[in-house]
Design a protein around this motif. Sequence first.
Motif: not given
Length: 387
Positions: A260-261, A375-379, A241-246, A253-255
């Motif tokens: 290739x990202x 994250x891409x969709x939101x941020x 359940x670990x969330x990727x660090x931001x 770029x976010x998300x």
Amino acid sequence: MSPLENFIFALLCIGAVLFFLRNVFRLLAMICLGRWENRFDHLWSRFGGMLVYGFGQLRVVSEKFGINHFLLFWGFIVLVVVNSEFFIAGVFPKFSWNFIGDIPYGLLMFCADIMSFVVLICVLIALFRRIVVRPAHIDSTYDAYLILSLVGSLMIAFYGMNAAEAKLGTLETASWMPISQSLQALYSGVSLNTTHVYARVFWWIHALILLFFLNYLPYSKHLHILTSLPNCFFRSFEPVTTVPRLTFKKGLRFGISKIFQFRWKDLLDFLACTECGRCQKACPAHATEKPLNPKQIIHQGKLNLFANGRELLKTRPADTLASAPESVEPAIPLINGREESVSREAIWSCTTCGACMQKCPVFIEHVPKIIEMRRHLVMEKSDFPQE
């Protein structure tokens, strides 16, 4: 084997092996298109985990049908050794593993004889499961039936060839191969010349299936034969359940919105999926009929990687192993809803519980990928459900 047969097989074998190595290199090049991530730490723990979960199949056998796969896997391991002798002897007829000693070599051939029968039974059980009592999380695909048919045909050709050679008296290890020896009764009443013809026909069937299977593998759902063990080795040691660090930093770029990202391990995940459906079976969102299927998300990522990776690699030198430039715009978007893309509805249906990752036998990391696409969709797009 006649000199002409030897020459023809040598040409086919060299061509097939070179083509296979080319395909494996291209798959490696696709994985390297992803961003760098250090998964080369804790090497002893990783190696031990690969032995337990890869070779030991610990997560696979946690469900009843996993025993069938366990036997198929170890039958494959044993037969790889025997078939390597088959390949080499096809090019150099005098080659044999018998230099290891009469008893070790005899035991090897005994194991091959028994495990070929076990594999054949396992294939029949797998076909029965798919055709007669197919669970909801198992897809009925042409690819699966073709692979199972090829493996079953390989075992039949193995016995047909060895039984004929036992009848002819040319099978030196006949006393170590009880099943092949007993099957020579099938040739009772058949002349020695005709039996020799059968032996050569089954030999070529066995050879051609092996060569075809070798080069079909990188294009099939059974690609995981090549990628599942490395995926177990490079598994994450974090809780599921670990969330990727931001990281917040100017210019970042976010998300993730492009294939290739993802990091290289994410791309390896896409290629390592066995399509067993255990993640789908465990997913609470899928169980409540929401538009999320973790298996399908990984499959769509694989299709997207193939579609965009092949186009990018066409523009690069054949020996290039490097990540894709950030400026590259994939022809097929990652988030769109088409066959090679993930739908927004599926992304937002995930509860991030991690059940899919807990059940995956090859340690695919579904949830971090979904979080990054969210994250891409939101941020970057301000695109999220109203609720």
